[in-house]
Design an enzyme around this catalytic site. Structure first.
Site, PDB file in Angstrom:
ATOM      1  N   VAL A 149       0.912  -1.150  -0.033  1.00 44.53           N
ATOM      2  CA  VAL A 149       0.559   0.301  -0.408  1.00 44.53           C
ATOM      3  C   VAL A 149       0.511   1.838  -0.006  1.00 44.53           C
ATOM      4  O   VAL A 149       0.579   2.006  -0.925  1.00 44.53           O
ATOM      5  CB  VAL A 149      -1.054   0.049   0.950  1.00 44.53           C
ATOM      6  CG1 VAL A 149      -1.815   1.321   1.557  1.00 44.53           C
ATOM      7  CG2 VAL A 149      -1.555  -1.590   0.990  1.00 44.53           C
ATOM      8  N   SER A 201      14.046  -1.950   7.215  1.00 45.73           N
ATOM      9  CA  SER A 201      13.815  -1.073   5.331  1.00 45.73           C
ATOM     10  C   SER A 201      14.718  -0.018   5.570  1.00 45.73           C
ATOM     11  O   SER A 201      14.935   0.964   5.044  1.00 45.73           O
ATOM     12  CB  SER A 201      12.686  -0.617   4.848  1.00 45.73           C
ATOM     13  OG  SER A 201      11.764  -2.066   4.898  1.00 45.73           O
ATOM     14  N   CYS A 206     -10.541  -3.483   2.233  1.00 46.64           N
ATOM     15  CA  CYS A 206     -10.761  -3.701   0.951  1.00 46.64           C
ATOM     16  C   CYS A 206     -11.870  -4.011   0.230  1.00 46.64           C
ATOM     17  O   CYS A 206     -12.364  -3.471  -1.021  1.00 46.64           O
ATOM     18  CB  CYS A 206      -9.542  -3.866   0.486  1.00 46.64           C
ATOM     19  SG  CYS A 206      -9.026  -5.569   0.884  1.00 46.64           S
ATOM     20  N   SER A 215      -1.687 -10.023  -2.869  1.00 50.92           N
ATOM     21  CA  SER A 215      -1.886  -9.144  -2.669  1.00 50.92           C
ATOM     22  C   SER A 215      -2.279  -8.336  -1.215  1.00 50.92           C
ATOM     23  O   SER A 215      -2.263  -7.153  -0.605  1.00 50.92           O
ATOM     24  CB  SER A 215      -0.750  -8.294  -3.033  1.00 50.92           C
ATOM     25  OG  SER A 215      -2.944  -7.601  -4.086  1.00 50.92           O
ATOM     26  N   HIS A 235      -9.258  -7.753  -5.998  1.00 55.34           N
ATOM     27  CA  HIS A 235     -10.117  -8.635  -5.387  1.00 55.34           C
ATOM     28  C   HIS A 235     -11.246  -8.667  -6.612  1.00 55.34           C
ATOM     29  O   HIS A 235     -11.568  -8.056  -6.862  1.00 55.34           O
ATOM     30  CB  HIS A 235     -10.650  -8.364  -4.284  1.00 55.34           C
ATOM     31  CG  HIS A 235      -9.532  -8.215  -3.848  1.00 55.34           C
ATOM     32  ND1 HIS A 235      -7.730  -9.224  -3.547  1.00 55.34           N
ATOM     33  CD2 HIS A 235      -9.716  -7.663  -1.812  1.00 55.34           C
ATOM     34  CE1 HIS A 235      -7.578  -8.656  -2.242  1.00 55.34           C
ATOM     35  NE2 HIS A 235      -8.103  -8.209  -1.547  1.00 55.34           N
TER      36      HIS A 235
END
Ligand code: NAP
Length: 348
Positions: free
Chosen positions: A16, A42, A130, A160, A243
């Site tokens: 995202v 990261s 989502c 994902s 989706h």
């Protein structure tokens, strides 16, 4: 949107987060400064924004000093851990996680449906789940024309949806299977390549998993219909991105199919896509990378005179998460709602 704002993305390196970065660029969001935050994993890596490399920093207590807007996409526990620091520092948090969605003091916003609910936020605005956003944006215009009595939905959710590493895992599993090897599952609980399984979120007392209950509860909150009947079955499928949902709607009286098509064709954030001659309807590959939710196969439910059947595909990283969050941020800018009308502390 003339004012420039200081923005931070919390979870910038994720599925995202990287989409948020792309959307802030492509939609020309008025940015004065941009901070990219992640976990220590990261920190030190770089991401590119408008041709410039920006170093990713590990989030810490001083990260939100001088920041006006935080787009959070680092999971529920991280949102909970940093919400108070963010709000106390004077920033508004648009949160992609489920941490605050059902908090009565936190607006749950789909800008095409309930933008006015964002006006009285206390520093936190939640982005819905989502699958819920994709469902809501497609069916709300029908609900406005003729109230929906009951929603029955089955989802087909891509890898994902579980993050960037889950998507990579499915690619590796696919390669392993094609090489005649056993697929390994570490991020998702079972091999997803060439397989599917009921959604892996924790099961609740009702027998529904949390993902299914999000669809029930969040749809009710967004529509401001606390007793709306909703039932959902959520399934993970070996699709990398976007989706799909099979939706059955029951109304109080018959809903003419032609009228439903006309409404969907004009609805904001939605595109009618159906070619009955060619048996061609929305597919995840059509929806990937697109802003609009694609809707088709609109037909009369032959088992119920007041029922309609619909099929949709939508990019859950885009409209299901990052795009909806950026649209909320744009709404706050347009309406001058970026500063909270803070009257109470949100309980974390
Ligand atoms: P993801 O690909 O796994 O990315 C997670 C991001 O959060 C990474 O940037 C990660 O940084 C960061 N992070 C993890 N733990 C952290 C910590 N303790 N402190 C600071 N940063 C941390 O996940 P995602 O799919 O983007 O999902 C992010 C959020 O959006 C989740 O709440 C998810 O439920 C929600 N969401 C996702 C989707 C979707 O389709 N993927 C859709 C709607 C909502 P590192 O790189 O350092 O690990």
């Amino acid at each position: 949107m003339s004012k420039l704002v200081n923005v931070a993305i919390l979870g910038a390196t994720g599925a995202v987060g990287t989409e948020l970065l792309e959307l802030l660029d492509s939609r020309n969001f008025p940015i004065a400064s941009l901070k990219l935050l992640s976990s220590p994993r990261s920190a030190g890596t770089t991401l590119t924004f408008k041709g410039e490399k920006i170093k990713v920093e590990a989030v810490e207590a001083t990260s939100f000093k001088g920041v006006d807007l935080v787009l959070a996409s680092a999971g529920g526990s991280t949102s909970k851990a940093w919400a108070k620091t963010i709000v106390d520092s004077g920033a508004v948090m648009v949160d992609n996680s489920s941490a605050f969605r059902m908090n009565p003091d936190v607006p749950l916003i789909v800008p095409e449906i309930n933008p006015e609910a964002a006006a009285n936020h206390q520093g936190i605005i939640a982005n819905p789940n989502c699958t819920t956003i994709l469902l809501a944006v497609a069916i709300y215009p029908l609900h406005q024309f003729q109230p929906i009595k009951r929603i029955v939905v089955a989802t087909y959710q891509s890898a994902s949806g579980a993050g960037a590493r889950a998507m990579e895992e499915v690619k590796i599993q696919s390669q392993a299977i094609l090489n005649g090897e056993a697929p390994q599952a570490e991020i998702l609980p079972y091999p997803l390549a060439f397989n599917l399984f009921p959604h892996n979120s924790p099961l609740t007392d009702t027998g529904y998993c949390e993902e299914e209950m999000k669809m029930v509860n969040e749809t009710r909150k967004i529509f401001n219909e606390p007793t709306l009947k909703v039932t959902a079955t959520c399934v993970r499928v070996p699709v990398l991105r976007a989706h799909s949902e099979a939706i059955n709607l029951e109304f109080g009286k018959p809903f003419p199919v032609a009228k439903a098509r006309e409404i969907i064709a004009q609805a904001p954030g939605v595109q009618l896509l159906e070619d009955w001659q060619q048996n061609y309807f929305p597919m995840p590959i059509d929806a990937s990378g697109k802003d609009d939710v694609l809707v088709g196969r609109i037909r009369q439910d032959i088992s119920h005179p007041c029922g309609l059947e619909l099929w949709l595909c939508g990019d859950q990283i885009r409209k299901g998460a990052a795009l909806n969050a950026v649209q909320i941020a744009e709404l706050l800018m347009d309406k001058d709602w970026l500063k909270p009308t803070k009257t109470k502390e949100i309980t974390v």
